[in-house]
Write a protein that holds these residues in place. Structure first.
Motif, mmCIF file in Angstrom:
data_model
loop_
_atom_site.group_PDB
_atom_site.id
_atom_site.type_symbol
_atom_site.label_atom_id
_atom_site.label_comp_id
_atom_site.label_asym_id
_atom_site.label_seq_id
_atom_site.Cartn_x
_atom_site.Cartn_y
_atom_site.Cartn_z
ATOM 1 N N GLY A 85 0.795 -1.228 0.000
ATOM 2 C CA GLY A 85 0.000 0.000 0.000
ATOM 3 C C GLY A 85 0.820 1.266 0.000
ATOM 4 O O GLY A 85 0.717 2.098 -0.907
ATOM 5 N N ILE A 86 1.659 1.420 1.025
ATOM 6 C CA ILE A 86 2.374 2.684 1.203
ATOM 7 C C ILE A 86 3.358 2.909 0.062
ATOM 8 O O ILE A 86 3.505 4.023 -0.449
ATOM 9 N N MET A 87 4.022 1.838 -0.398
ATOM 10 C CA MET A 87 5.014 2.042 -1.461
ATOM 11 C C MET A 87 4.357 2.393 -2.784
ATOM 12 O O MET A 87 4.914 3.142 -3.584
ATOM 13 N N VAL A 88 3.136 1.859 -3.034
ATOM 14 C CA VAL A 88 2.410 2.256 -4.246
ATOM 15 C C VAL A 88 2.071 3.740 -4.177
ATOM 16 O O VAL A 88 2.202 4.479 -5.169
ATOM 17 N N LEU A 89 1.673 4.199 -2.972
ATOM 18 C CA LEU A 89 1.408 5.631 -2.776
ATOM 19 C C LEU A 89 2.652 6.453 -3.097
ATOM 20 O O LEU A 89 2.593 7.452 -3.840
ATOM 21 N N PHE A 90 3.803 6.015 -2.589
ATOM 22 C CA PHE A 90 5.057 6.727 -2.851
ATOM 23 C C PHE A 90 5.341 6.772 -4.349
ATOM 24 O O PHE A 90 5.717 7.825 -4.882
ATOM 25 N N ASP A 148 0.016 4.133 12.025
ATOM 26 C CA ASP A 148 0.502 5.511 12.072
ATOM 27 C C ASP A 148 1.350 5.836 10.860
ATOM 28 O O ASP A 148 1.271 6.933 10.309
ATOM 29 N N ALA A 149 2.184 4.860 10.436
ATOM 30 C CA ALA A 149 3.045 5.103 9.274
ATOM 31 C C ALA A 149 2.204 5.345 8.034
ATOM 32 O O ALA A 149 2.518 6.228 7.222
ATOM 33 N N ALA A 150 1.109 4.569 7.881
ATOM 34 C CA ALA A 150 0.240 4.757 6.713
ATOM 35 C C ALA A 150 -0.385 6.145 6.736
ATOM 36 O O ALA A 150 -0.395 6.857 5.720
ATOM 37 N N ALA A 151 -0.899 6.564 7.910
ATOM 38 C CA ALA A 151 -1.522 7.884 8.012
ATOM 39 C C ALA A 151 -0.510 8.983 7.725
ATOM 40 O O ALA A 151 -0.792 9.931 6.974
ATOM 41 N N ILE A 180 -7.265 10.232 5.819
ATOM 42 C CA ILE A 180 -7.890 10.166 4.490
ATOM 43 C C ILE A 180 -8.469 11.522 4.128
ATOM 44 O O ILE A 180 -8.226 12.058 3.036
ATOM 45 N N LEU A 181 -9.251 12.110 5.076
ATOM 46 C CA LEU A 181 -9.878 13.404 4.789
ATOM 47 C C LEU A 181 -8.815 14.463 4.524
ATOM 48 O O LEU A 181 -8.926 15.249 3.574
ATOM 49 N N GLY A 182 -7.758 14.475 5.360
ATOM 50 C CA GLY A 182 -6.709 15.467 5.182
ATOM 51 C C GLY A 182 -6.031 15.339 3.832
ATOM 52 O O GLY A 182 -5.814 16.339 3.138
ATOM 53 N N ALA A 183 -5.698 14.104 3.446
ATOM 54 C CA ALA A 183 -5.009 13.906 2.165
ATOM 55 C C ALA A 183 -5.890 14.356 1.009
ATOM 56 O O ALA A 183 -5.438 15.033 0.080
ATOM 57 N N VAL A 184 -7.191 14.024 1.063
ATOM 58 C CA VAL A 184 -8.089 14.382 -0.043
ATOM 59 C C VAL A 184 -8.254 15.898 -0.117
ATOM 60 O O VAL A 184 -8.159 16.500 -1.192
ATOM 61 N N ALA A 209 0.309 9.196 3.972
ATOM 62 C CA ALA A 209 -0.778 9.789 3.182
ATOM 63 C C ALA A 209 -0.806 11.305 3.357
ATOM 64 O O ALA A 209 -0.849 12.057 2.372
ATOM 65 N N VAL A 210 -0.736 11.766 4.618
ATOM 66 C CA VAL A 210 -0.811 13.214 4.859
ATOM 67 C C VAL A 210 0.437 13.914 4.330
ATOM 68 O O VAL A 210 0.363 14.971 3.692
ATOM 69 N N GLY A 211 1.628 13.306 4.572
ATOM 70 C CA GLY A 211 2.867 13.922 4.100
ATOM 71 C C GLY A 211 2.895 14.065 2.595
ATOM 72 O O GLY A 211 3.267 15.122 2.067
ATOM 73 N N LEU A 212 2.493 13.019 1.892
ATOM 74 C CA LEU A 212 2.519 13.100 0.435
ATOM 75 C C LEU A 212 1.443 14.045 -0.071
ATOM 76 O O LEU A 212 1.634 14.719 -1.094
ATOM 77 N N GLY A 213 0.309 14.160 0.656
ATOM 78 C CA GLY A 213 -0.709 15.154 0.277
ATOM 79 C C GLY A 213 -0.164 16.563 0.382
ATOM 80 O O GLY A 213 -0.340 17.388 -0.524
ATOM 81 N N ILE A 214 0.534 16.850 1.500
ATOM 82 C CA ILE A 214 1.160 18.165 1.663
ATOM 83 C C ILE A 214 2.161 18.402 0.536
ATOM 84 O O ILE A 214 2.230 19.494 -0.049
ATOM 85 N N LEU A 215 2.934 17.364 0.205
ATOM 86 C CA LEU A 215 3.950 17.500 -0.840
ATOM 87 C C LEU A 215 3.320 17.864 -2.176
ATOM 88 O O LEU A 215 3.802 18.767 -2.885
ATOM 89 N N ILE A 216 2.210 17.196 -2.523
ATOM 90 C CA ILE A 216 1.562 17.488 -3.813
ATOM 91 C C ILE A 216 0.988 18.899 -3.816
ATOM 92 O O ILE A 216 1.133 19.647 -4.790
ATOM 93 N N ALA A 217 0.350 19.295 -2.690
ATOM 94 C CA ALA A 217 -0.190 20.657 -2.621
ATOM 95 C C ALA A 217 0.923 21.685 -2.752
ATOM 96 O O ALA A 217 0.778 22.705 -3.438
ATOM 97 N N PHE A 218 2.067 21.403 -2.132
ATOM 98 C CA PHE A 218 3.182 22.348 -2.215
ATOM 99 C C PHE A 218 3.773 22.387 -3.619
ATOM 100 O O PHE A 218 4.092 23.457 -4.143
ATOM 101 N N PHE A 219 3.905 21.216 -4.246
ATOM 102 C CA PHE A 219 4.477 21.168 -5.593
ATOM 103 C C PHE A 219 3.628 21.952 -6.578
ATOM 104 O O PHE A 219 4.128 22.586 -7.499
#
Lengths: 169, 102
Positions: free
Chosen positions: A67-72, B70-73, A158-162, B76-86
Motif C-alpha cells: 500500500g504505502i510504497m504504491v502511494l510513494f 501511524d506510518a500509513a496515516a 484520508i480526509l486530510g489527504a483528499v 498519506a498526509v505527508g505526500l498530500g502536503i507534498l503534492i499541494a506544495f508542488f
C-alpha cells in the motif's frame, strides 16, 4: 517446530535490510530509492517471521510493500523527477546532519555495549500456531480503545489527504 | 555458529534507525526524506517485535501493528502536503521550502 539454519538466514536478511537502507539514502533517482525501500521492507518482514510474528510480517508486506510504497511511487510519478535528478542531492548543512547522526550512532553503540548483559540469551517460547487469533483477541479486548483511536486517525488522514490535494475546496 | 539473540536484532534495528536519521538530515528531496522516516519506523517496529519475543508476550506485536497504522496515516498526509506544495512552488527540495523565512 524449530527453524533451520537460523544464523544464516538472520545474517542474510539483516544484510539485505541494511543494504536496502543504504541504497535508499544514496540513490539519485527517487524511484530507485523506493525500490530499495521495498527490498528493506521485505527483508524486515522475513526477520519478523524469524521472531515468530507471522501476522506482523503479513501486515508489513500487505500494508507497507503493497500500500504505502504504491502511494510513494504514484507521488514520484506526479512530481517531475527529471529536474531533481540533475540537481544537488544533499543539502548545504549535510556535515552537521552527518555529525548529529554519528553522535546518535555513538549513543546507540554505548547503550548496546553497556546493556548487553540485560538481554537473556534465549527468548521465551511464543505460540505460533494461534498467533493471529491471539492478536485479534487482544486488539478487540485489551486494546479496544486504541483500536478505535487508530481507526479515527486513519479517517482524519484520508480526509486530510483528499482535502489538501484538491485544487479548489 | 553463534545463536541469534535479541541483541542481534537490536543491532540491526539501530543500524536502520541511524540510516534513516542520516537520510532525514542530509537529503534534499522530500520524497526520499519521507522514505527515510519509513526506515526509522521500521527500525522501531523491529525493536518492538524483538522485545515481544524476548518477553514471550504479544503486546509488542500489537503495538507494532499500531505503528504501521501511524506510518500509513503519516505517509498519506505527508505526500498530500507534498503534492499541494508542488502545485504552488514547482519544487520538492527541502531547502527551497522557505515561505515562512525572512
Amino acid at each position: 517446530m524449530t527453524p533451520v539454519a537460523t544464523p544464516f538466514f538472520f545474517y542474510l536478511l539483516s544484510g539485505l535490510a541494511v543494504l536496502g537502507g543504504v541504497l535508499v539514502i544514496t540513490r539519485r533517482n527517487a524511484v530507485h530509492s523506493a525500490l530499495a525501500l521495498i527490498l528493506t521492507l521485505l527483508a524486515v518482514a522475513g526477520l519478523y517471521l524469524m521472531l515468530y510474528a507471522p501476522f506482523v510480517a503479513g501486515v508489513q508486506i500487505i500494508v507497507y510493500a503493497g500500500g504505502i510504497m504504491v502511494l510513494f511511487l504514484f507521488v514520484i510519478m506526479l512530481v517531475n523527477i527529471e529536474r531533481t535528478v540533475k540537481e544537488r542531492q544533499f543539502n548545504r548543512i549535510w556535515p552537521v546532519g552527518l555529525a548529529a547522526s554519528g553522535a546518535l550512532l555513538v549513543l546507540f553503540v554505548s547503550v548496546l555495549v553497556k546493556g548487553k548483559a540485560l538481554f537473556p540469551e534465549r527468548g521465551l517460547p511464543l505460540p505460533e500456531a494461534d498467533n493471529t487469533q491471539k492478536i485479534g483477541e487482544m486488539l478487540y479486548g485489551n486494546y479496544m480503545f486504541a483500536f478505535e483511536i487508530a481507526s479515527l486517525l486513519l479517517l482524519v488522514a484520508i480526509l486530510g489527504a483528499v482535502i489538501m490535494t484538491k485544487k479548489k475546496i | 555458529m553463534l545463536e541469534i539473540t535479541t541483541f542481534h536484532y537490536l543491532v540491526v534495528a539501530a543500524a536502520l534507525f541511524v540510516l534513516g536519521v542520516i537520510g532525514v538530515l542530509t537529503r534534499r528531496n522530500v520524497v526520499v526524506v519521507l522514505m527515510s522516516i519509513e526506515l526509522i519506523l521500521n527500525a522501531v517496529n523491529l525493536n518492538l517485535v524483538a522485545f515481544s519475543r524476548m518477553w514471550g508476550g504479544l503486546h509488542g506485536q500489537v503495538f507494532a501493528i499500531f505503528v504501521v497504522v501511524d506510518a500509513a496515516a503519516e505517509a498519506a498526509v505527508g505526500l498530500g502536503i507534498l503534492i499541494a506544495f508542488f502545485r504552488n512552488k514547482e519544487t520538492i527540495n527541502v531547502d527551497e521550502i522557505d515561505l515562512l523565512k525572512w
